[in-house]
Write an enzyme that holds these catalytic residues in place. Structure first.
Site, PDB file in Angstrom:
ATOM      1  N   HIS A 157      15.678  -0.821 -11.035  1.00  0.00           N
ATOM      2  CA  HIS A 157      16.155  -0.774  -9.636  1.00  0.00           C
ATOM      3  C   HIS A 157      15.507   0.370  -8.840  1.00  0.00           C
ATOM      4  CE1 HIS A 157      19.493  -3.350 -11.171  1.00  0.00           C
ATOM      5  NE2 HIS A 157      19.452  -2.514 -12.185  1.00  0.00           N
ATOM      6  N   SER A 278      -7.981   8.250   7.107  1.00  0.00           N
ATOM      7  CA  SER A 278      -7.454   7.796   8.386  1.00  0.00           C
ATOM      8  C   SER A 278      -8.394   8.247   9.489  1.00  0.00           C
ATOM      9  CB  SER A 278      -6.061   8.400   8.610  1.00  0.00           C
ATOM     10  OG  SER A 278      -5.748   8.387   9.999  1.00  0.00           O
ATOM     11  N   LYS A 284      -5.243  12.444   5.634  1.00  0.00           N
ATOM     12  CA  LYS A 284      -4.789  11.256   4.904  1.00  0.00           C
ATOM     13  C   LYS A 284      -5.751  10.802   3.811  1.00  0.00           C
ATOM     14  CE  LYS A 284      -1.712   8.876   5.198  1.00  0.00           C
ATOM     15  NZ  LYS A 284      -1.258   7.850   6.118  1.00  0.00           N
TER      16      LYS A 284
END
Ligand code: ARG
Length: 457
Positions: A157, A278, A284
């Protein structure tokens, strides 16, 4: 005859509308290798069996070699009026050897010819997928071995659940890919019968030596039913299913790479060679390879659905609907094969942040089940032990500490079965305890890596 190059012009008076020509065009123009291989084997057999003059067979085989060389040298201009690869090859052959070319199509229809072409194409892609999957499995087996004792949190989960080893986690993907490889091998085994000799649908009145053609093209046997052989595309559906499941597995791995590369997980640093930046944010570094593998999965599923729907309404035998089959194969292979290959290169280049993973493996009460198992080993029923440890976890939450930082008095108060050794319980002990086949104990993970390699051999 309005178009002398057309293979079926005899009964037609009027020419074809260009709209029809373009609408009925397929995507087989790059499949000349397989089509010519099939024609060479067919022509040799026709000559040997005395169905066409031996010298014509020789001329055809030599001419086909020239046509193949022209294709390879990109000297062939595609002529839309010639419809498909089969008719192109025949027309080009006629330009090389003249009228003898007209004997090549004896005892053959494009319907069994295209079934053959498809089988050769899918067989080749199965072989490529088998090899590419093997390379990725070998990479995963190596990493599994290397990280057999490096802990990380195991999840259910997306909640931290129990410690596992990184090796165990990576080898899970090795197992998936081993099954994928077996699916491609299985597809290959089943498709590997020669359809040639089925004619358009009803078989052939010539004394064909089908076994000879089968041997020459490395098939295991010949088809038993001419209707089935010309109308069957099960092998394409099977190939696409194998592609879909393979891509699904890689997509799951891709999802984990994306998560692990986030600051929230920080389990891997992406290698520059397999990341992108980016245009605006200078800091990034993005996992675009993994994202595109995930993002292209739908295309592969789509091709499987496309083929299944294409087939479901077709009466026997050949219908032109079947021409759509090749795009499904080419499109799916164009996703799955490069995905397997880039993952085999990228996964070993991931920089796993082992100290961070080890630390995370011991947090969030990940040893709670082991504490319960401790009590079970001393005779307590598991359900009761679960309850007792649940209380200890609650106590930890109140104090803001992990289970092994709880004072012994808290354990003693929870159950008289606890002794001081409970405080020695740690991640490595929890891992080592799972020492059964399939378990995450380092010794078992090493054995699983070795077994994976053996399965590849
Ligand atoms: N281009 C066709 C295909 O790919 C070849 C078979 C055509 N046969 C026919 N009867 N129109 O399926």
């Amino acid at each position: 005859m309005t178009n002398p190059q057309r293979t079926w012009g005899g009964r037609f008076e009027a020419g074809m509308d260009e709209l029809t020509r373009d609408y009925t065009a397929g995507v087989d123009r790059d499949l000349y290798e397989h089509d010519i291989a099939g024609s060479v084997a067919h022509a040799r057999m026709l000559g040997k069996a005395g169905i066409i003059p031996a010298e014509d067979a020789v001329a055809i085989v030599a001419g086909l070699a020239e046509v193949l060389a022209d294709f390879r040298a990109q000297k062939v201009t595609w002529r839309p009026e010639l419809e498909d690869i089969h008719t192109h090859v025949e027309a080009l052959l006629r330009e090389k050897i003249g009228d003898a070319a007209g004997r090549l199509h004896t005892a053959r229809s494009r319907n069994d010819q295209v079934s053959l072409l498809n089988r050769l194409l899918v067989r080749q892609y199965c072989d490529e997928a088998i090899d590419a999957a093997a390379d990725l499995i070998a990479v995963l087996a190596d990493l599994g071995e290397r990280h057999a004792a490096d802990p990380m949190p195991g999840y259910t989960h997306v909640q931290r659940a129990q410690p596992i080893t990184l090796g165990h986690h990576l080898l899970a993907y090795g197992e998936m890919l081993l099954r994928d490889r077996a699916r491609f091998a299985d597809c290959r085994r089943r498709l590997n019968v020669l359809p040639l000799g089925s004619g358009a649908l009803a078989g052939s009145p010539y004394p064909l030596d089908r076994e000879m053609v089968a041997r020459e093209l490395a098939f295991d046997g010949v088809s038993r039913n001419s209707l089935d052989a010309t109308a069957d595309r099960d092998f394409i559906a099977e190939f696409l299913a194998a592609c879909a499941i393979t891509q699904m597995h890689i997509s799951r791995l891709a999802e984990e790479v994306v998560l692990w590369a986030s600051a929230e997980f920080a389990f891997v640093k992406l290698p520059d060679a397999f990341a992108t930046g980016s245009s605006m944010m200078p800091q990034k570094k993005n996992a675009d390879v993994a994202e595109l593998a995930r993002g292209r999965t739908g295309r592969v599923y789509g091709e499987l659905m496309n083929m299944l729907v294409n087939l479901k309404g077709q009466p026997l035998a050949y219908n032109r609907d079947l021409q759509e089959d090749k795009a499904t194969v080419l499109n799916a292979a164009a996703v799955v094969l490069p995905t397997l290959r880039i993952f085999a290169a990228m996964v070993p280049a991931l920089a796993f942040q082992l100290p961070r993973m080890r630390q995370a493996a011991g947090e969030n009460f990940s040893l709670a089940t082991d504490v319960a198992d401790y009590l079970v080993k001393k005779g307590m029923p598991f359900r009761q032990a679960h309850e007792v440890v649940g209380g200890l976890v609650r106590a930890c939450e109140q104090r803001g500490c992990e289970l092994n930082a709880l004072p012994f008095e808290a354990y003693a108060a929870a159950s008289p079965l606890f002794e001081r050794d409970i405080l020695a319980l740690d991640v490595d002990a929890a891992l080592a305890a799972r020492d059964i086949p399939g378990g995450t104990a380092p010794v078992r993970v090493r054995a699983a890596a070795a077994a994976l390699r053996t399965a590849l051999a």
